[in-house]
Scaffold this motif. Structure first.
Motif, short mmCIF file in Angstrom:
data_model
loop_
_atom_site.label_atom_id
_atom_site.label_comp_id
_atom_site.label_asym_id
_atom_site.label_seq_id
_atom_site.Cartn_x
_atom_site.Cartn_y
_atom_site.Cartn_z
N LEU A 63 40.71 38.99 40.31
CA LEU A 63 39.14 38.27 40.20
C LEU A 63 38.25 39.47 40.66
CD1 LEU A 63 39.26 34.19 41.45
CD2 LEU A 63 39.08 35.81 38.76
N GLY A 64 38.62 40.80 40.53
CA GLY A 64 38.55 41.63 42.33
C GLY A 64 37.78 42.16 40.76
N SER A 65 36.66 43.61 41.48
CA SER A 65 36.22 44.67 40.68
C SER A 65 37.25 45.40 40.19
CB SER A 65 34.75 45.75 41.94
OG SER A 65 36.02 46.25 42.83
N GLY A 66 38.08 45.25 40.38
CA GLY A 66 38.83 46.29 39.59
C GLY A 66 40.15 45.26 38.22
N GLY A 67 40.11 44.06 38.36
CA GLY A 67 40.77 43.30 38.30
C GLY A 67 40.21 42.92 36.26
N PRO A 68 41.54 42.05 35.76
CA PRO A 68 41.21 42.54 34.62
C PRO A 68 39.59 41.41 33.76
CG PRO A 68 42.76 40.57 34.86
CD PRO A 68 42.12 41.57 36.02
N VAL A 69 39.80 40.29 34.73
CA VAL A 69 38.07 39.75 34.04
C VAL A 69 37.16 41.02 34.59
CG1 VAL A 69 36.32 38.46 35.52
CG2 VAL A 69 39.04 37.83 35.65
N ALA A 70 37.16 41.75 35.12
CA ALA A 70 35.62 42.51 35.35
C ALA A 70 35.83 43.94 34.34
CB ALA A 70 35.86 43.36 36.86
N GLY A 71 37.33 43.83 33.71
CA GLY A 71 37.29 45.00 32.58
C GLY A 71 37.41 44.44 31.41
N VAL A 72 37.76 42.98 31.06
CA VAL A 72 37.15 41.74 29.83
C VAL A 72 35.43 42.28 29.97
CG1 VAL A 72 37.08 39.86 28.26
CG2 VAL A 72 38.96 40.59 29.82
N LEU A 73 34.72 42.12 31.45
CA LEU A 73 33.52 41.94 30.91
C LEU A 73 32.27 43.06 31.01
CD1 LEU A 73 32.87 39.59 34.05
CD2 LEU A 73 32.35 39.05 31.63
N GLY A 74 33.14 44.35 30.66
CA GLY A 74 32.82 45.55 31.05
C GLY A 74 32.52 45.82 29.61
N LEU A 75 33.67 46.07 29.16
CA LEU A 75 33.72 45.74 27.53
C LEU A 75 32.26 45.06 26.94
CD1 LEU A 75 36.93 44.86 26.22
CD2 LEU A 75 36.49 46.79 26.55
N PHE A 76 31.36 43.88 28.01
CA PHE A 76 29.89 43.48 27.75
C PHE A 76 29.13 44.69 28.11
CE2 PHE A 76 33.34 40.17 26.14
CZ PHE A 76 32.95 40.38 24.68
N ILE A 86 28.94 44.24 31.13
CA ILE A 86 28.66 44.15 32.93
C ILE A 86 29.82 44.92 33.58
CG2 ILE A 86 28.86 42.08 33.81
CD1 ILE A 86 28.76 40.72 31.65
N GLY A 87 29.59 45.80 33.92
CA GLY A 87 30.32 46.58 35.29
C GLY A 87 30.24 46.22 36.49
N GLY A 88 30.80 46.61 37.81
CA GLY A 88 30.62 46.12 38.39
C GLY A 88 30.25 45.07 39.58
N PHE A 89 31.21 43.94 38.19
CA PHE A 89 31.78 42.80 38.60
C PHE A 89 32.69 42.30 39.20
CE2 PHE A 89 32.77 38.62 37.20
CZ PHE A 89 31.05 37.48 37.78
N SER A 90 31.96 40.98 40.21
CA SER A 90 33.59 40.93 41.46
C SER A 90 33.12 39.51 41.79
CB SER A 90 34.28 41.22 42.12
OG SER A 90 34.86 41.13 43.13
N LEU A 91 34.72 38.75 41.26
CA LEU A 91 34.37 37.35 41.78
C LEU A 91 34.21 36.93 43.74
CD1 LEU A 91 35.20 34.78 39.17
CD2 LEU A 91 32.79 35.52 39.84
N ILE A 92 35.09 38.27 43.77
CA ILE A 92 35.58 37.43 45.54
C ILE A 92 34.61 39.02 46.67
CG2 ILE A 92 37.67 37.98 47.11
CD1 ILE A 92 38.44 36.29 44.04
N PRO A 93 33.95 37.72 47.48
CA PRO A 93 34.48 36.57 47.41
C PRO A 93 33.37 35.70 47.69
CG PRO A 93 33.34 37.96 49.35
CD PRO A 93 34.02 38.54 48.51
N SER A 94 33.57 34.81 46.72
CA SER A 94 32.93 33.66 46.20
C SER A 94 33.27 32.33 46.44
CB SER A 94 32.48 33.44 44.69
OG SER A 94 33.44 33.90 44.02
N ASN A 95 32.48 31.43 45.93
CA ASN A 95 32.78 30.00 45.77
C ASN A 95 33.56 29.55 44.79
OD1 ASN A 95 31.95 28.96 48.64
ND2 ASN A 95 29.68 28.52 47.91
N VAL A 96 33.15 30.39 43.82
CA VAL A 96 33.85 30.18 41.58
C VAL A 96 35.06 30.13 42.35
CG1 VAL A 96 34.39 31.01 40.16
CG2 VAL A 96 31.99 30.34 41.12
N ALA A 97 35.60 31.27 42.70
CA ALA A 97 37.07 32.33 43.19
C ALA A 97 37.97 31.26 44.08
CB ALA A 97 36.98 33.40 44.21
N VAL A 98 36.41 30.59 44.87
CA VAL A 98 37.47 29.29 46.09
C VAL A 98 38.24 28.28 45.45
CG1 VAL A 98 38.07 27.57 47.82
CG2 VAL A 98 37.09 29.90 48.14
N ILE A 99 37.15 27.82 44.18
CA ILE A 99 37.66 26.54 43.39
C ILE A 99 38.51 26.84 42.67
CG2 ILE A 99 36.55 25.35 41.60
CD1 ILE A 99 34.03 25.03 42.75
#
Length: 295
Positions: A137-150, A152-165
């Protein structure tokens, strides 16, 4: 007289067996008393004790440790823990119900393999799996990589309540799947066929047949999910940054950072009471017979 003598003789012969059985129970009873009852008694006693300037136990009796829990700082943590625990329980039950139904609908030979696939990741250490979610879920992870294709750059879910859930769902999903799967597997397949023949659609079969008959597994899964969620302290720190703490985090903070043992013991007892109330509610729900709806 003969029959009476035989009964007395058999009773005397049974006494050594009973004594031997009691002797075999002594190690187990002693272990439960020393490792379970005695520590629980000490924590309960310390929760009413006075603390010195360094947070140590000095004896005495006071209710201030429990009164302080009504402070907004602590009550916010309690309410957040209850809300997150209920949310995680609901999400786990929904995902586990769908997963269990899919596994049960597969052939017998594949069910064991699918269950094994669920268990295998949990052979790894808990911390390793939690750190893996930081990478995902970090900025250099696969989730950020997929969003970068669309774009959306610099995205990270760490830290967040979504990551906790997501971390809580991943951690407690297997404990929710297995009770529900066990209940679903015991359902006679002819009942579903009969409901379909009587005009029930997909939702009607689940609402009238599968859900009521799976109720013991659902209640057991809810209990096994809600209670441990309240005491988790690693996931909120690593995935949530420690901004919003659970009861488990509060207990660790009281014992380690604040060094206030009586307050830590009081929070532990509150968590224990919440667990006992949850078990009591599940027990009452299991005793209540399922309502049968008329045609």
């Amino acid at each position: 007289m003969t029959s009476t003598t035989q009964v007395l003789h058999l009773g005397r012969r049974g006494r050594p067996k009973r004594r031997g059985s009691l002797l075999l129970l002594i190690p187990g009873i002693a272990s439960v008393a020393l490792l379970g009852v005695l520590p629980l008694f000490l924590v309960a006693r310390n929760s009413f004790a006075l603390a010195d300037d360094y947070g140590g136990i000095v004896g005495g009796f006071t209710l201030d440790n429990y009164a302080k829990l009504f402070d907004p700082v602590y009550s916010k943590t309690m309410l957040y823990s209850l809300g997150l625990g209920l949310l995680n329980t609901v999400v786990c039950l929904v995902v586990a119900y769908i997963t269990s139904y899919y596994i049960v609908s597969r052939p017998e030979g594949r069910q064991g393999f699918l269950l094994l696939l669920i268990i295998i990741p949990f052979w790894t250490d808990f911390l390793v799996r939690t750190f893996a979610w930081i990478t995902i879920l970090g900025s250099g992870g696969p989730v950020a990589g997929v969003l970068g294709l669309f774009g959306i750059g610099g995205f990270s879910l760490i830290p967040s309540n979504v990551a906790v859930i997501l971390g809580l769902l991943y951690s407690f999903l297997p404990t929710a799947i297995f009770p529900i799967y066990a209940s679903m597997r015991s359902i006679d397949g002819s009942l579903k066929e009969a409901a379909t023949d009587l005009g029930c659609g997909w939702w009607g079969v689940h609402r009238r047949v599968i859900l009521p008959l799976s109720r013991p597994g659902l209640l057991g899964a809810a209990l096994l999910t809600f209670i441990p969620t309240m005491g988790v302290f690693v996931i909120p720190v690593l995935l949530g940054g420690g901004k919003d703490q659970l009861v488990g985090n509060l207990i660790v903070t009281m014992y380690t950072e604040f060094r206030n043992q009586p307050m830590g013991a009081a929070v532990s007892m509150v968590l224990l009471v919440l667990m006992l109330l949850s078990m009591a509610l599940v027990g009452l729900a299991l005793r209540r017979p399922a309502k049968r709806k008329g045609a």
